[in-house]
Design an enzyme around this catalytic site. Sequence first.
Site, PDB file in Angstrom:
ATOM      1  N   ASP A 108      38.584  88.780   1.342  1.00  0.00           N
ATOM      2  CA  ASP A 108      38.591  87.359   1.017  1.00  0.00           C
ATOM      3  C   ASP A 108      38.344  86.567   2.289  1.00  0.00           C
ATOM      4  OD1 ASP A 108      39.289  85.043  -0.867  1.00  0.00           O
ATOM      5  OD2 ASP A 108      40.695  84.721   0.771  1.00  0.00           O
ATOM      6  N   GLU A 150      38.540  82.607   4.066  1.00  0.00           N
ATOM      7  CA  GLU A 150      38.884  81.187   4.039  1.00  0.00           C
ATOM      8  C   GLU A 150      37.854  80.483   4.913  1.00  0.00           C
ATOM      9  OE1 GLU A 150      40.999  79.902   2.036  1.00  0.00           O
ATOM     10  OE2 GLU A 150      41.782  81.832   1.373  1.00  0.00           O
ATOM     11  N   HIS A 171      46.367  80.905  -0.664  1.00  0.00           N
ATOM     12  CA  HIS A 171      45.045  80.600  -0.110  1.00  0.00           C
ATOM     13  C   HIS A 171      44.937  81.069   1.344  1.00  0.00           C
ATOM     14  CE1 HIS A 171      43.524  78.421  -3.587  1.00  0.00           C
ATOM     15  NE2 HIS A 171      44.705  77.858  -3.665  1.00  0.00           N
TER      16      HIS A 171
END
Length: 510
Positions: free
Chosen positions: A16, A18, A163
């Site tokens: 993932d 950010e 997040h």
Amino acid sequence: MNPTTSGDRSEICFFDLETTIPRRRGQGFSILEFGAILVCPKRLVELKSFASLVRPDELSSISLDSVRFNGITRDAVAEAPSFSDIAEEVYGFLHGSVWAGHNIVKFDCVRIREAFEKIGRPAPEPKGIIDSLALLTKKFGRRAGDMKMETLANYFGLGKQTHRSLDDVRMNLEVLKYCATVLFLESSLPDIFTADCAASPGPTTSTSSKLYSESPILDMYTLSPSSPSKSVPCISLMDLENGEDHPIVSLQTCHTVEVNSDATTPAQSDPFDMTQLKNEIKTEALKLDAIAKEKPEPQSPDISPARATVEGCSGYAGFLELDEVSTTSISVSITSHCRGTHRIKLLHRNVALQLCCPRLRVRFGINPKFVNQAGWPRLSFLVDATPIFCEILDSCDAVAKKFSEDHGSSSEWRHVVIRNYSYVNNPTVRLHIPTIVNGDTAQYGTEIHRKDQSGNVQQYIFDKFDVTELSNLLRTGISLDAFFSLDTYYYQQSAGIRLVAKKLVIHPSQ
């Protein structure tokens, strides 16, 4: 095991990113954090992990919207390594493994390729790709809402999404495990466990059983990092083209398989085989709205005489006709919304602004082939806008846009009036019909009526959710009266006003 030297790799790499949130068109994304775990495909246990903050080339690219989303500030990454410093580690995790993540085909995979190209190094190549957003949408979209990771985690009671990269990939793996278990139970004992009886073990609200499942209208002023999911980033046509090179593979196999939407289910299938689920996925990329073709006149659905009305446009309480609106009396305020978030509310003389527009001509009707992330049709259509209608909406746009900018939003504001004169000669606006979903059933969130030649108005009673039938009613060229609210939205780093139809009255054909 060293990932960079492994030969025929079988690990699944959940990863993932950010990133920054672009402030303007043409500005790219900068990676702020990379996180990944290597997972054994046979036991789904974590073998190895890696996570690092990343310093972007320009610290000024970290906007207030970006900080609100993931909590990563300029100070946090000021001393972090650059992407070139961690590129070897990233390459070792990704190259030759099966890539997995939520919405990675259209976002994370593209950002990885961009980052390696920027530093002049060959990008890692996957053995296959598992995009859990596409994989699970078909089977879970109608029970788990908009399919964002935060929504799925809440559905299974897995806690709050942070997040942050490493937390999110571990949550992604857990979500897949839970979904696979539910699918196994339902396929093994279909008479006992069905999608209709599935219920969330986690916290629920009164809206969990009656959900607006159109593309989510997200809040413009979220004070915590738990707001808009990264599963809906800005996606360009180039992003979609880059994503097409990566097939979605099942959890059980790492072979590249072409999706066949016509695949049939065998009489006795292996409940652990996710290939069936994969074959049912609609992999059609996001499409731009196109002109809806005019359909033949359908047989009219039943009209309820018991609910017949003779309401004129001004007879629907709380909705102002256009000549009753003073543009100088339009204002905005901030209202509290769910989970501590806030939203802009449009007012007229300190009362929520709702409009009634008579005899709007439908320019382009509903196109049944467009669907949202939950798999339900996107019910919207274009109508021609008169000068006074445009003037009111332009005033609303100006007031709301200024307010959002004054309060720190850098999102691109999209005007509600569409003035593309190379496409159509007149200004147009888009009206949205919300879809109310309850389990596997859906209904229209807008009252739809028909006016006969004598002026009497009667409401349609629909026996089923039939988009083709609806598109025939709201076809190109008809005129109608529209009663609608003006809702602000923040979606895919874009903001604006959405016209949500509460009631439509279709006029008789001329």
